[in-house]
Design a protein around this motif. Structure first.
Motif, PDB file in Angstrom:
ATOM      1  N   LEU A   1       0.836  -1.206   0.000  1.00 49.89           N
ATOM      2  CA  LEU A   1       0.000   0.000   0.000  1.00 49.89           C
ATOM      3  C   LEU A   1       0.873   1.259   0.000  1.00 49.89           C
ATOM      4  O   LEU A   1       0.666   2.170  -0.809  1.00 49.89           O
ATOM      5  CB  LEU A   1      -0.922  -0.036   1.226  1.00 49.89           C
ATOM      6  N   CYS A   2       1.889   1.278   0.873  1.00 49.43           N
ATOM      7  CA  CYS A   2       2.776   2.467   0.932  1.00 49.43           C
ATOM      8  C   CYS A   2       3.554   2.636  -0.364  1.00 49.43           C
ATOM      9  O   CYS A   2       3.755   3.763  -0.825  1.00 49.43           O
ATOM     10  CB  CYS A   2       3.766   2.341   2.088  1.00 49.43           C
ATOM     11  N   LEU A   3       4.007   1.538  -0.953  1.00 48.77           N
ATOM     12  CA  LEU A   3       4.768   1.625  -2.208  1.00 48.77           C
ATOM     13  C   LEU A   3       3.900   2.219  -3.312  1.00 48.77           C
ATOM     14  O   LEU A   3       4.337   3.083  -4.073  1.00 48.77           O
ATOM     15  CB  LEU A   3       5.260   0.231  -2.633  1.00 48.77           C
ATOM     16  N   LEU A   4       2.651   1.757  -3.389  1.00 49.42           N
ATOM     17  CA  LEU A   4       1.741   2.269  -4.427  1.00 49.42           C
ATOM     18  C   LEU A   4       1.477   3.758  -4.211  1.00 49.42           C
ATOM     19  O   LEU A   4       1.443   4.539  -5.167  1.00 49.42           O
ATOM     20  CB  LEU A   4       0.418   1.500  -4.419  1.00 49.42           C
ATOM     21  N   GLN A   5       1.324   4.128  -2.932  1.00 48.64           N
ATOM     22  CA  GLN A   5       1.070   5.544  -2.644  1.00 48.64           C
ATOM     23  C   GLN A   5       2.247   6.428  -3.034  1.00 48.64           C
ATOM     24  O   GLN A   5       2.086   7.612  -3.273  1.00 48.64           O
ATOM     25  CB  GLN A   5       0.728   5.728  -1.156  1.00 48.64           C
ATOM     26  N   GLN A   6       3.439   5.819  -3.065  1.00 46.10           N
ATOM     27  CA  GLN A   6       4.639   6.577  -3.489  1.00 46.10           C
ATOM     28  C   GLN A   6       4.915   6.387  -4.985  1.00 46.10           C
ATOM     29  O   GLN A   6       6.038   6.604  -5.445  1.00 46.10           O
ATOM     30  CB  GLN A   6       5.857   6.118  -2.686  1.00 46.10           C
ATOM     31  N   ASP A   7       3.915   5.870  -5.698  1.00 44.35           N
ATOM     32  CA  ASP A   7       3.989   5.717  -7.155  1.00 44.35           C
ATOM     33  C   ASP A   7       4.994   4.680  -7.645  1.00 44.35           C
ATOM     34  O   ASP A   7       5.460   4.752  -8.784  1.00 44.35           O
ATOM     35  CB  ASP A   7       4.278   7.064  -7.837  1.00 44.35           C
ATOM     36  N   HIS A   8       5.360   3.729  -6.785  1.00 39.85           N
ATOM     37  CA  HIS A   8       6.157   2.606  -7.276  1.00 39.85           C
ATOM     38  C   HIS A   8       5.207   1.593  -7.929  1.00 39.85           C
ATOM     39  O   HIS A   8       4.028   1.519  -7.580  1.00 39.85           O
ATOM     40  CB  HIS A   8       6.902   1.925  -6.118  1.00 39.85           C
ATOM     41  N   GLN A   9       5.768   0.820  -8.857  1.00 39.07           N
ATOM     42  CA  GLN A   9       4.983  -0.279  -9.432  1.00 39.07           C
ATOM     43  C   GLN A   9       5.307  -1.543  -8.640  1.00 39.07           C
ATOM     44  O   GLN A   9       6.463  -1.746  -8.254  1.00 39.07           O
ATOM     45  CB  GLN A   9       5.374  -0.506 -10.878  1.00 39.07           C
ATOM     46  N   VAL A  10       4.291  -2.361  -8.423  1.00 42.42           N
ATOM     47  CA  VAL A  10       4.501  -3.513  -7.544  1.00 42.42           C
ATOM     48  C   VAL A  10       4.045  -4.818  -8.200  1.00 42.42           C
ATOM     49  O   VAL A  10       2.950  -4.901  -8.756  1.00 42.42           O
ATOM     50  CB  VAL A  10       3.708  -3.323  -6.221  1.00 42.42           C
ATOM     51  N   VAL A  11       4.936  -5.823  -8.103  1.00 41.92           N
ATOM     52  CA  VAL A  11       4.566  -7.196  -8.453  1.00 41.92           C
ATOM     53  C   VAL A  11       4.623  -7.992  -7.153  1.00 41.92           C
ATOM     54  O   VAL A  11       5.667  -8.017  -6.490  1.00 41.92           O
ATOM     55  CB  VAL A  11       5.566  -7.827  -9.456  1.00 41.92           C
ATOM     56  N   VAL A  12       3.509  -8.587  -6.761  1.00 39.46           N
ATOM     57  CA  VAL A  12       3.497  -9.420  -5.554  1.00 39.46           C
ATOM     58  C   VAL A  12       3.652 -10.879  -5.962  1.00 39.46           C
ATOM     59  O   VAL A  12       2.959 -11.362  -6.857  1.00 39.46           O
ATOM     60  CB  VAL A  12       2.183  -9.225  -4.757  1.00 39.46           C
ATOM     61  N   TYR A  13       4.560 -11.552  -5.270  1.00 37.37           N
ATOM     62  CA  TYR A  13       4.795 -12.980  -5.524  1.00 37.37           C
ATOM     63  C   TYR A  13       4.586 -13.702  -4.196  1.00 37.37           C
ATOM     64  O   TYR A  13       5.322 -13.474  -3.235  1.00 37.37           O
ATOM     65  CB  TYR A  13       6.236 -13.160  -6.018  1.00 37.37           C
ATOM     66  N   ASP A  14       3.563 -14.548  -4.117  1.00 34.91           N
ATOM     67  CA  ASP A  14       3.190 -15.150  -2.830  1.00 34.91           C
ATOM     68  C   ASP A  14       2.549 -16.496  -3.109  1.00 34.91           C
ATOM     69  O   ASP A  14       1.752 -16.621  -4.045  1.00 34.91           O
ATOM     70  CB  ASP A  14       2.195 -14.209  -2.114  1.00 34.91           C
TER      71      ASP A  14
END
Ligand SMILES: NC(=O)c1ccc[n+]([C@@H]2O[C@H](COP(=O)([O-])OP(=O)(O)OC[C@H]3O[C@@H](n4cnc5c(N)ncnc54)[C@H](O)[C@@H]3O)[C@@H](O)[C@H]2O)c1
Length: 343
Positions: free
Chosen positions: A18-31
């Motif tokens: 959530l914090c990364l997205l708010q800072q405009d980073h792109q995120v790939v989650v691997y789980d």
């Protein structure tokens, strides 16, 4: 940056995404979802109005990991994926070494093959072991943790040191978390442990919601302010912000190579009884408890020296104990069965 977040559907991972997205980073989650629900990611997307690329996969699966690195231009990896139940790790140690150590080594290998050098690792205060005296400082020699879980964290920190010695481009950060509690202020995401919670706050919250009868306080005769164990509790959103600070630190230091460790804690010890009182006051819920025998391996008290993160990462825990309690309760009372009821 494009950040690959392993274990990003879990408790700390989802708040960090959530914090990364708010800072405009792109995120790939691997789980691999062994201890999480993909609903956490759906909610993070709703809260931020941004989308996350989710890949269901295991960090020990080299082929699947390679595929992720081939299909995404990953700049940095934040590595949360691990098994984390301290007690369970003594019963099934090999599963912990297999998942946490072999999994991390596989991830580091696939990163190297794809020339990805930025690595942020979820370490723990447990790496200071039983012989170091609090407050724990990053300069202390790592100790002998009481559990295979803790040993697995020390092993990965040592692996990172060896990777840095063999690869002069490697840029590793080890974040040593103290005791994260609380939830996002929306009450939409939070900690959703499977089975009986291992940690204090989820247990307290489940007692409050009527899911468990009473809390067991393990030992009231320690040499601490009120006889119960003391820990350095920090708000999970502060912890999540610590990861963004670490990422920014890497970005601001292109010359940095090697491994750097940072404690993420408040610098203050809070006792079990203080947690119970604070929860009762903040939520107006009564928490019945009984005093039970001490648990093997529990240290009486420890807390962080949090100065290094303040000075170098420009990060400091800022949310109060009352915030931690209110936010836990907002999440738990709004989602008494965790994410399951919404699946
Ligand atoms: N919660 C704490 O108190 C605490 C304290 C110190 C360190 N840590 C570390 O922080 C990290 C995150 O902890 P958390 O509390 O969010 O736990 P969590 O169980 O909620 O999150 C871990 C996530 O990793 C995933 N996962 C586990 N093994 C995997 C594998 N082999 N492949 C892919 N995904 C896998 C799980 O499904 C889960 O989503 C862990 O490394 C943990 O050891 C946690």
């Amino acid at each position: 940056m494009k950040v690959l977040v392993t274990g990003g559907a879990g408790y700390i991972g989802s708040h960090t995404v959530l914090c990364l997205l708010q800072q405009d980073h792109q995120v790939v989650v691997y789980d691999n979802l062994c201890n999480a629900s993909v609903e956490s990611i759906t909610r993070v997307e709703k809260l931020t109005d941004k989308s996350v690329e989710f890949v269901e996969g295991d960090i020990r699966d080299r082929a699947a990991l390679t595929e992720v690195f081939h299909s995404h231009q990953v700049d940095a990896v934040i590595h949360f994926a691990a098994l984390k139940a301290v007690g369970e790790s003594s019963q099934i140690p090999l599963a912990y070494y297999q998942n946490n150590v072999h999994g991390s080594a596989t991830l580091l290998e696939v990163m190297a093959e794809n020339n990805v050098q930025n690595f942020i690792f979820s370490s723990s205060a447990t790496v200071y072991g039983e012989s170091n005296e609090p407050p724990y400082k990053e300069t202390m020699v790592l100790g002998q943790p009481a559990s295979p879980y803790g040993t697995s964290k020390v092993m990965v920190e040592n692996i990172m040191q060896d990777v840095a010695k063999s690869n002069d481009k490697f840029r590793g950060i080890s974040l040593r978390y103290f005791n994260p509690i609380g939830a996002h202020e929306s009450g939409q995401i939070g900690e959703d442990p499977k089975g009986i919670p291992n940690n204090l706050l989820p247990f307290v919250a489940q007692v409050a919601v009527g899911k468990r009868e009473k809390l067991s306080v393990f030992g009231d005769d320690y040499a601490t302010k009120d006889g119960s164990c003391e820990r350095d509790y920090l708000h999970v959103m502060d912890l999540a912000e610590g990861h963004v600070a670490a990422l920014n630190w890497l970005a601001s230091k292109p010359e940095f190579t090697g491994v750097e460790a940072f404690n993420l804690g408040t610098g203050t010890g809070i006792s079990v009884f203080e947690i119970v009182n604070s929860f009762e006051q903040a939520t107006e819920q009564k928490i019945p408890f009984e005093v039970a025998p001490r648990r093997q391996g529990d240290l009486p008290a420890f807390w962080a020296d949090a100065n290094k993160a303040k000075e170098q990462l420009n990060w400091q825990a800022k949310r109060s104990l009352t915030d931690m309690m209110k936010d836990t309760w907002r999440w738990q009372s709004g989602n008494p069965q965790g994410y399951v009821s919404h699946d």
